[in-house]
Design an enzyme around this catalytic site. Structure first.
Site, PDB file in Angstrom:
ATOM      1  N   ASP A  35     -33.802  32.806 -13.352  1.00 49.82           N
ATOM      2  CA  ASP A  35     -34.634  32.962 -12.470  1.00 49.82           C
ATOM      3  C   ASP A  35     -35.561  31.751 -12.053  1.00 49.82           C
ATOM      4  O   ASP A  35     -35.813  30.768 -12.953  1.00 49.82           O
ATOM      5  CB  ASP A  35     -35.869  34.281 -12.902  1.00 49.82           C
ATOM      6  CG  ASP A  35     -36.595  34.780 -11.883  1.00 49.82           C
ATOM      7  OD1 ASP A  35     -36.490  34.454 -10.893  1.00 49.82           O
ATOM      8  OD2 ASP A  35     -37.795  35.259 -12.291  1.00 49.82           O
TER       9      ASP A  35
ATOM     10  N   ASN B 114     -29.978  42.548  -5.468  1.00 48.22           N
ATOM     11  CA  ASN B 114     -30.328  41.299  -4.727  1.00 48.22           C
ATOM     12  C   ASN B 114     -29.355  41.646  -3.053  1.00 48.22           C
ATOM     13  O   ASN B 114     -29.587  40.574  -2.353  1.00 48.22           O
ATOM     14  CB  ASN B 114     -29.252  40.333  -5.158  1.00 48.22           C
ATOM     15  CG  ASN B 114     -30.300  39.538  -6.587  1.00 48.22           C
ATOM     16  OD1 ASN B 114     -29.615  39.082  -7.395  1.00 48.22           O
ATOM     17  ND2 ASN B 114     -31.616  39.680  -6.422  1.00 48.22           N
TER      18      ASN B 114
HETATM   19  C1  FPP Z   1     -33.105  33.936  -9.155  1.00 51.21           C
HETATM   20  O1  FPP Z   1     -33.936  33.002  -8.589  1.00 51.21           O
HETATM   21  C2  FPP Z   1     -31.768  33.483  -8.830  1.00 51.21           C
HETATM   22  C3  FPP Z   1     -30.679  34.136  -8.400  1.00 51.21           C
HETATM   23  C4  FPP Z   1     -31.103  35.624  -7.671  1.00 51.21           C
HETATM   24  C5  FPP Z   1     -29.330  33.857  -8.185  1.00 51.21           C
HETATM   25  C6  FPP Z   1     -28.866  33.048  -9.442  1.00 51.21           C
HETATM   26  C7  FPP Z   1     -27.691  32.487  -8.774  1.00 51.21           C
HETATM   27  C8  FPP Z   1     -27.003  31.054  -9.315  1.00 51.21           C
HETATM   28  C9  FPP Z   1     -27.808  30.260 -10.060  1.00 51.21           C
HETATM   29  C10 FPP Z   1     -25.763  30.742  -8.598  1.00 51.21           C
HETATM   30  C11 FPP Z   1     -24.615  31.717  -8.864  1.00 51.21           C
HETATM   31  C12 FPP Z   1     -24.027  31.633 -10.221  1.00 51.21           C
HETATM   32  C13 FPP Z   1     -22.842  31.754 -10.419  1.00 51.21           C
HETATM   33  C14 FPP Z   1     -22.478  31.755 -11.947  1.00 51.21           C
HETATM   34  C15 FPP Z   1     -21.829  31.542  -9.601  1.00 51.21           C
HETATM   35  P1  FPP Z   1     -34.803  33.590  -7.303  1.00 51.21           P
HETATM   36  O2  FPP Z   1     -34.329  33.542  -6.110  1.00 51.21           O
HETATM   37  O3  FPP Z   1     -35.233  34.952  -7.588  1.00 51.21           O
HETATM   38  O4  FPP Z   1     -36.229  32.565  -7.577  1.00 51.21           O
HETATM   39  P2  FPP Z   1     -37.649  33.000  -7.185  1.00 51.21           P
HETATM   40  O5  FPP Z   1     -37.900  34.377  -8.232  1.00 51.21           O
HETATM   41  O6  FPP Z   1     -38.388  31.692  -7.646  1.00 51.21           O
HETATM   42  O7  FPP Z   1     -37.627  33.502  -6.053  1.00 51.21           O
END
Ligand code: FPP
Length: 248
Positions: free
Chosen positions: A20, A68
């Site tokens: 996250d 998501n």
């Molecule tokens: C959360 O940060 C992260 C995600 C919803 C996506 C995570 C995905 C990756 C790192 C890439 C894909 C991975 C693989 C293994 C192919 P957020 O967007 O919720 O951050 P925030 O809470 O700061 O808004």
């Protein structure tokens, strides 16, 4: 802390990670959210490599939740592209490292090309015997339990399963993680104190490690720190300290 500084005793067999903070990391730099996800991919690679070197047997990464799908379409599309790029670029390296890639979640909801790529990646590494890299994609913990309940109910209705024989092991066998031990350690980055629908059944006795570090900054050193912290924990599984020292 370096890999060689870590004790090889009392290692977590299964680590689960809620990655996250990509959006906040990008916002702090006045960059679009997707930039945070892109840099977060370097953390994905670093954590996989560290865990494999340390001897972790299972690594489950929460990459995209069922919820998501409700994000803006451009972000969803960018995340799908990242998954495809990850498989295209990394699958040979993962295969060479003897890593077996699995997924959990409703991967048939992926766009056709991403789905085909994911399937071929799973197929390629299917017989590998090293660490299992379990990518949660279009995954939800409640959805997983509902799916298991439906399967069990269908079997019971067909007379293949006696309802009186349904126990915890039976439920666990119908989850995506049927072949895996429950996570020993759950890591969550970016400081949020919640589970966000990840592995609800499986984390009953999992040790939690929450760090304020945002995912794009979570690399080898942070991974080792989380494991070292886990090694100091005393796991009681609902029993008392006294009972554990008698059994030790
Ligand atoms: C959360 O940060 C992260 C995600 C919803 C996506 C995570 C995905 C990756 C790192 C890439 C894909 C991975 C693989 C293994 C192919 P957020 O967007 O919720 O951050 P925030 O809470 O700061 O808004």
């Amino acid at each position: 802390m370096k890999i060689n500084d870590l004790s090889r005793e009392n290692l977590p067999r299964h680590i689960a990670v809620i990655m996250d903070g990509n959006g906040r990391w990008a916002k702090n730099r006045s960059m679009p959210r997707i930039h945070g996800h892109q840099v977060g991919m370097d953390s994905v690679r670093a954590v996989i490599s560290t865990c494999a070197q340390v001897g972790v047997e299972y690594l489950s990464l929460y990459a995209f939740s069922v919820q998501n799908w409700l994000r803006p379409e451009t972000e969803v599309r960018a995340l799908m592209l990242l998954l495809k790029t990850f498989i295209q670029k990394e699958i040979d390296n993962l295969h060479r490292a003897n890593i077996r890639v699995t997924t959990m979640g409703e991967i048939d909801r992926l766009p056709r090309d991403a789905y085909e790529l994911a399937r071929s990646g799973l197929e390629k590494t299917r017989d590998n015997t090293g660490m299992v890299l379990n990518i949660a994609w279009s995954y939800g913990g409640r959805e997983e339990i509902v799916r298991a309940a439906k399967e069990i109910a269908c079997k019971a209705a067909r007379g293949e399963l006696d309802p009186a024989a349904i126990d915890e092991r039976c439920v666990a066998r119908h989850l995506y993680t049927a072949d895996m031990p429950d996570p020993d350690l759950l890591i969550r980055t970016s400081g949020e104190m919640r589970i966000s629908n990840f592995l609800l059944w499986q984390i009953a006795y999992t040790e939690m490690y929450v760090t304020d570090v945002l995912w794009p900054d979570f690399r080898e050193e942070e991974t080792l720190r989380a494991i070292a912290e886990y090694q100091t924990r005393k796991r009681r599984f609902g029993r008392t300290d006294e009972q554990l020292s008698v059994n030790a």
